[in-house]
Enzyme design. Structure first.
Site, PDB file in Angstrom:
ATOM      1  N   CYS A 190     113.835   2.807  -8.400  1.00  0.00           N
ATOM      2  CA  CYS A 190     112.877   1.791  -8.860  1.00  0.00           C
ATOM      3  C   CYS A 190     113.452   0.381  -8.769  1.00  0.00           C
ATOM      4  O   CYS A 190     113.021  -0.520  -9.488  1.00  0.00           O
ATOM      5  CB  CYS A 190     112.404   2.091 -10.268  1.00  0.00           C
ATOM      6  SG  CYS A 190     111.631   3.710 -10.409  1.00  0.00           S
ATOM      7  N   ILE A 194     106.852   6.258 -13.314  1.00  0.00           N
ATOM      8  CA  ILE A 194     105.401   6.145 -13.191  1.00  0.00           C
ATOM      9  C   ILE A 194     105.087   5.374 -11.916  1.00  0.00           C
ATOM     10  O   ILE A 194     105.692   4.341 -11.639  1.00  0.00           O
ATOM     11  CB  ILE A 194     104.788   5.412 -14.397  1.00  0.00           C
ATOM     12  CG1 ILE A 194     105.048   6.201 -15.685  1.00  0.00           C
ATOM     13  CG2 ILE A 194     103.289   5.186 -14.204  1.00  0.00           C
ATOM     14  CD1 ILE A 194     104.655   5.442 -16.941  1.00  0.00           C
ATOM     15  N   GLY A 195     104.156   5.898 -11.130  1.00  0.00           N
ATOM     16  CA  GLY A 195     103.684   5.190  -9.932  1.00  0.00           C
ATOM     17  C   GLY A 195     102.270   5.641  -9.652  1.00  0.00           C
ATOM     18  O   GLY A 195     102.027   6.832  -9.450  1.00  0.00           O
ATOM     19  N   THR A 210     111.834   6.195  -5.333  1.00  0.00           N
ATOM     20  CA  THR A 210     112.157   7.183  -6.349  1.00  0.00           C
ATOM     21  C   THR A 210     112.493   8.501  -5.668  1.00  0.00           C
ATOM     22  O   THR A 210     112.248   8.685  -4.478  1.00  0.00           O
ATOM     23  CB  THR A 210     111.015   7.364  -7.372  1.00  0.00           C
ATOM     24  OG1 THR A 210     111.512   8.096  -8.501  1.00  0.00           O
ATOM     25  CG2 THR A 210     109.839   8.112  -6.774  1.00  0.00           C
TER      26      THR A 210
END
Length: 232
Positions: A188, A158-159, A91
């Site tokens: 991603c 989101i990670g 990302t």
């Protein structure tokens, strides 16, 4: 940084009422500096009853590689590349993107990583709704998506990583970043969809406006935060 929150609204409930510190960085924070601060706070929470923390910040332009990142998805390393322990693939982070690092004690709240990720998605969806943007989940695709005619673009990522049931890393929401910077990677690991931002959707908002919306949505999903926002 540290955190305390409790969850309701997205079923992240707890027997303990916890109020995370809510910290907003005034300046761009380098990625190594952010990781070191998060790891320090995670240890404080896990071993020393330290406070939970939600940390809102921006990074200088960088690419980060999650634990599932594929080398071929780094198309053109225009910016520094950092390997990271969070889940996910490649990302981009940079100015105009609000990063929210979330350090919560899941053992005291709800020791369920899947439910926690769902709650983070809900946080982003409710934040976007305050700007009349319909953010959506997609099975098999991490992050939050916006339908634009015949296409779907990603507006938030989101990670997360969990150590001793304390979360860290978190979310990123595209407010008004340079979307061309995403061109150096396959974001991603998904090449068939695009990337968008609030500005790209025709919604010019300030970062402080986004911060207010994120705080309101966070409290709906996770519970109240500290009364005074700190800036570092």
């Amino acid at each position: 940084m540290s955190i305390r929150t409790h969850h309701h609204g997205a079923n992240m409930v707890s027997a303990h009422l916890m109020r995370p510190e809510w910290v907003i960085a005034k300046r761009p924070v380098t990625y190594p500096e952010a990781v070191a601060a998060m790891e320090s706070q995670v240890e404080a929470i896990a071993y020393h009853n330290g406070p939970e923390r939600v940390w809102l910040l921006e990074h200088p332009p960088i690419y980060t590689a999650g634990t599932s990142a594929r080398p071929e998805d780094l198309l053109e390393p225009r910016f520094p590349v950092f390997k990271t322990g969070r889940g996910g693939q490649y990302t981009y982070h940079g100015p105009g993107q609000r990063v929210g690092y979330v350090m919560l004690d899941l053992k005291r709240r709800r020791p369920d990583v899947r439910a926690f990720v769902y709650a983070l998605e809900e946080w982003l969806i409710r934040t976007l709704a305050q700007f009349n943007v319909r953010g959506e989940r997609r099975p098999g695709r991490v992050g939050i998506w916006v339908v634009r005619g015949q296409r779907e673009d990603k507006i938030a990522a989101i990670g997360v990583r969990v150590r001793r049931w304390v979360s860290y890393h978190g979310v990123s929401l595209n407010v008004d970043p340079d979307l061309n910077h995403f061109g150096g990677i396959v974001p991603c690991g998904i090449s068939e969809h695009g990337v968008t931002s609030l500005l790209d959707l025709g919604i010019p908002v300030s970062m402080p406006d986004v911060d207010v919306a994120m705080r309101r949505a966070f409290e709906e999903v996770f519970g109240s935060v500290s009364d005074i926002s700190e800036e570092i």
